[in-house]
Write an enzyme that holds these catalytic residues in place. Structure first.
Site, short mmCIF file in Angstrom:
data_model
loop_
_atom_site.label_atom_id
_atom_site.label_comp_id
_atom_site.label_asym_id
_atom_site.label_seq_id
_atom_site.Cartn_x
_atom_site.Cartn_y
_atom_site.Cartn_z
N LYS A 92 0.81 -1.22 0.00
CA LYS A 92 0.00 0.00 0.00
C LYS A 92 0.85 1.28 0.00
O LYS A 92 0.41 2.32 -0.51
CB LYS A 92 -0.93 0.01 1.21
CG LYS A 92 -1.99 -1.08 1.21
CD LYS A 92 -3.03 -0.86 0.14
CE LYS A 92 -4.20 -1.82 0.27
NZ LYS A 92 -5.21 -1.63 -0.80
N GLU A 114 -9.56 6.05 3.13
CA GLU A 114 -10.34 5.01 3.77
C GLU A 114 -9.42 3.84 4.03
O GLU A 114 -8.35 3.74 3.42
CB GLU A 114 -11.50 4.56 2.86
CG GLU A 114 -11.15 3.50 1.83
CD GLU A 114 -10.09 3.90 0.80
OE1 GLU A 114 -9.30 3.03 0.38
OE2 GLU A 114 -10.05 5.08 0.40
N SER A 376 1.54 -9.92 -0.41
CA SER A 376 1.23 -8.50 -0.46
C SER A 376 1.40 -7.78 0.87
O SER A 376 1.56 -6.56 0.90
CB SER A 376 -0.20 -8.29 -0.96
OG SER A 376 -1.12 -9.00 -0.14
#
Length: 394
Positions: A92, A114, A376
């Site tokens: 991210k 968010e 991830s």
């Protein structure tokens, strides 16, 4: 003719999916964001700064290495792309840094975001602290409870975490609340969407910031391509970041969605496997909805996959055959955590564990092949939740 689209069309569509379905009050901000991104992405100074920060602050490139004990256990040659080793513990941060830099270039002083599993929230809070931006993150009340560690991390970084109690109190509701907040603050704020979802230009922009994953993989493989590349899919940014550069390379691309308690129960997050076309959060995509077009609540043990839609480019990849999509249930995901932990000493995020365990489930068809798994994120955030589930099963 290539099926892969370097960018969406003038309406922001990938084939029949995508577009810009948003309130009139947001249209100028979306147009401004598109212009600013196109200019920035064509500016070598911006791109160089983005890559410098990824290198010096985030720790890129992340490693790609063999998993010999997992390979032996499954009878499949497994490679791991270690996004869990990026600063903040997941992929991210790539997008958060990119959009944070863009916000500063646009003259914005605040960012909003968010988050579901909390990783995008932590990444945005980290990018904001690094770049000197104010930050507010909207998070579902249910996710705040199951991801308490990430909430504390965000607060330590100086970010305000806003609980969202509407709906199911999960990622869908956090996105809705963040978009409503952006409408009233567009003059000085930029909304850093965390996945390849939302109205154009977000799906395209986030993919461009995340494709560093696949670009690195191609360089690290040095021509020795695997047979299959696997990634978990919620909104789908880690998967698209890997899939886009690998598309049409001859590698089979497999996205693993959340089957939750089982597809037939209706309590799942498998928007491609069991969804239909509709409009969600400003984009036309495959989504979970009833016969009247009302959004159905998603369910997954993994907060990051607990979303009733998917990025429109994934819907395009699915319908054109560029990738195939499968689904894995909650119990299997928990098994995936322990499988990778006990064979390779890596505790993956519950999201990533969906991809890991699918390789075990498909081991017979994959026998003798080389399979690349995108890890991830790391599982620190999930340890408490995993412990609770283990207790409940005893």
């Amino acid at each position: 003719m290539s099926k892969r689209l370097e960018r969406p069309d003038a309406q922001g569509r990938f084939g029949e999916f995508g577009g810009r379905f948003a309130p009139e009050t947001l249209m100028p901000a979306l147009a401004e964001t598109e212009r600013a991104f196109d200019e920035a992405w064509a500016d070598p100074v911006f791109v160089d700064e983005f890559h410098r920060i990824l290198r010096e602050f985030v720790g890129r490139p992340t490693p790609l290495h063999a998993a010999p004990r997992l390979s032996e256990a499954l009878g499949v040659n497994v490679l791991l792309k270690r996004e869990d080793l990026a600063h903040t513990g997941a992929h991210k941060i790539n997008n958060a840094i990119g959009q944070g830099l863009l916000a500063k270039r646009m003259g914005k002083t605040k960012v909003i975001a968010e988050t579901g599993a909390g990783q995008h929230g932590v990444a945005t809070a980290t990018a904001a602290a690094y770049l000197g931006l104010e930050c507010k993150v909207y998070m579902g009340a249910v996710d705040i409870e199951r991801q308490a560690l990430n909430v504390l991390r965000m607060e330590i970084l100086g970010t305000e975490v806003v609980p969202v109690t509407s709906g199911a109190g999960t990622l869908k509701d956090a996105v809705s609340e963040a978009m409503r907040a952006w409408v009233t603050t567009v003059e000085d704020s930029h909304y850093i969407i965390g996945s390849v979802v939302g109205p154009h230009p977000f799906p395209y922009m986030v993919r461009e910031f995340q494709k560093i994953i696949g670009d690195e993989i191609l360089e690290q493989l040095n021509g020795n391509l695997p047979d299959v590349a696997v990634a978990c899919v919620g909104g789908g940014s880690n998967a698209m970041g890997m899939f886009f550069p690998l598309a049409e390379s001859g590698i089979e691309l497999v996205g693993v969605e959340a089957a939750g308690e089982g597809i037939l129960t209706g309590r799942h997050g498998a928007s491609i496997t069991a969804g239909t076309p509709g409009v969600l959060h400003g984009t036309r995509t495959l989504m979970l909805q009833d016969a009247d077009g009302q959004v159905q609540e998603a369910h997954s043990i993994s907060a990051g996959l607990d979303y009733p839609g998917v990025g429109p480019e994934h819907a395009y990849f699915a319908t054109t055959g560029l990738a195939r999509y499968v689904a894995v249930d909650d119990e299997s995901a928990l098994e995936g955590v322990e499988l990778l932990a006990r064979t390779e000493g890596i505790i993956p995020a519950l999201e990533s564990a969906h991809a890991v365990i699918w390789v075990k489930q498909a081991a017979a068809e994959l026998a003798g092949k080389t399979v690349l798994i995108n890890v991830s994120g790391r599982g620190d955030k999930d340890v408490e939740q995993i412990g609770r589930f283990r207790e409940e099963r005893r």
